[in-house]
Write an enzyme that holds these catalytic residues in place. Structure first.
Site, PDB file in Angstrom:
ATOM      1  N   GLY A  46       0.828  -1.201   0.000  1.00 27.86           N
ATOM      2  CA  GLY A  46       0.000   0.000   0.000  1.00 27.86           C
ATOM      3  C   GLY A  46       0.859   1.246   0.000  1.00 27.86           C
ATOM      4  N   GLN A  51       2.892  10.112   1.162  1.00 27.49           N
ATOM      5  CA  GLN A  51       4.194   9.439   1.239  1.00 27.49           C
ATOM      6  C   GLN A  51       5.096   9.806   0.065  1.00 27.49           C
ATOM      7  OE1 GLN A  51       2.336   5.375   2.114  1.00 27.49           O
ATOM      8  NE2 GLN A  51       4.263   5.265   3.236  1.00 27.49           N
ATOM      9  N   CYS A  95       5.868   0.014   7.168  1.00 26.60           N
ATOM     10  CA  CYS A  95       5.485   1.189   6.383  1.00 26.60           C
ATOM     11  C   CYS A  95       6.665   1.587   5.508  1.00 26.60           C
ATOM     12  CB  CYS A  95       5.120   2.329   7.335  1.00 26.60           C
ATOM     13  SG  CYS A  95       4.627   3.839   6.493  1.00 26.60           S
ATOM     14  N   LEU A  96       6.400   1.909   4.251  1.00 26.79           N
ATOM     15  CA  LEU A  96       7.482   2.299   3.348  1.00 26.79           C
ATOM     16  C   LEU A  96       8.148   3.595   3.799  1.00 26.79           C
ATOM     17  CD1 LEU A  96       5.870   1.417  -0.116  1.00 26.79           C
ATOM     18  CD2 LEU A  96       7.547   0.095   1.191  1.00 26.79           C
ATOM     19  N   HIS A 137      -4.545   1.416   7.394  1.00 27.49           N
ATOM     20  CA  HIS A 137      -3.204   1.994   7.521  1.00 27.49           C
ATOM     21  C   HIS A 137      -3.033   3.153   6.522  1.00 27.49           C
ATOM     22  CE1 HIS A 137       1.386   1.379   7.817  1.00 27.49           C
ATOM     23  NE2 HIS A 137       1.244   2.223   6.818  1.00 27.49           N
ATOM     24  N   GLU A 138      -3.484   2.947   5.275  1.00 23.68           N
ATOM     25  CA  GLU A 138      -3.303   3.976   4.243  1.00 23.68           C
ATOM     26  C   GLU A 138      -4.231   5.173   4.475  1.00 23.68           C
ATOM     27  OE1 GLU A 138      -0.692   3.650   2.653  1.00 23.68           O
ATOM     28  OE2 GLU A 138      -0.389   1.525   2.999  1.00 23.68           O
ATOM     29  N   HIS A 141      -2.791   7.476   6.881  1.00 26.10           N
ATOM     30  CA  HIS A 141      -1.796   8.389   6.284  1.00 26.10           C
ATOM     31  C   HIS A 141      -2.462   9.682   5.793  1.00 26.10           C
ATOM     32  CE1 HIS A 141       2.114   6.473   6.194  1.00 26.10           C
ATOM     33  NE2 HIS A 141       1.633   5.345   5.708  1.00 26.10           N
TER      34      HIS A 141
END
Ligand code: ZN
Length: 173
Positions: A46, A51, A95-96, A137-138, A141
């Site tokens: 994701g 991000q 997380c990226l 999670h996304e 963000h």
């Protein structure tokens, strides 16, 4: 399509509430393509627009994990959670924007989400399993929230210090 650099925590842009997308412009379509390419390249399941430094309510995901299974790329614009299950699920999240750090997070096991697709249609779907964790999670963000915000302060600070160190090292090249 092109890869976009992924912001690493701590970064003030990862703490902001993003703006709704008001028009399905060419910029938005290009962003969707770039985000999918960047997400698959990472690799990750994701990615949210902030991000990559774009403060718009948009995310991409693909939680298909089975070897050899067809990819299922999804682009969600202005996603909204309309229902959450009482049943919860614990998943070890990463997380990226917080590379190589993982921790258990408890979230509703199932969620209903509505969103606008790139085709201009409105969609509604119930997500479960990894998809449910990922979409929550996304969407977090888009509201300036990271998975480490669910952790105890000490653990969160430890991870943040590691990321500050990583960023200093990257800046030095
Ligand atoms: Zn993330």
């Amino acid at each position: 399509m092109s890869l976009r650099p992924i912001l690493i925590h701590p970064d003030p842009r990862l703490k902001k509430v993003c703006d709704p997308v008001t028009e399905l412009s060419d910029d938005i379509r290009r962003l969707a393509d770039d985000m999918l390419e960047t997400m698959y390249d990472a690799p990750g399941v994701g990615l949210a627009a902030p991000q990559v430094g774009v403060m718009s309510r948009m995310l991409t995901m693909d939680c298909v994990k089975e070897e050899g299974a067809a990819p299922q790329p999804m682009v969600l614009i202005n996603p909204e959670i309309t229902w959450v299950s009482e049943e919860t699920n614990v998943y070890e999240e990463g997380c990226l924007s917080i590379p190589e750090q993982y921790a258990d997070v408890t979230r509703p096991a199932e969620v209903d989400v509505t969103w606008l697709g790139l085709d201009g249609n409105t969609y509604a779907e119930r997500f479960s399993g990894l998809w449910a964790t990922c979409v929550q999670h996304e969407i977090d963000h888009l509201n300036g929230k990271l998975f480490i915000d669910y952790l105890k302060p000490l653990k969160r600070q430890m991870i943040t210090r590691k990321m500050q160190k990583l960023k200093r090292e990257q800046a030095r090249g």
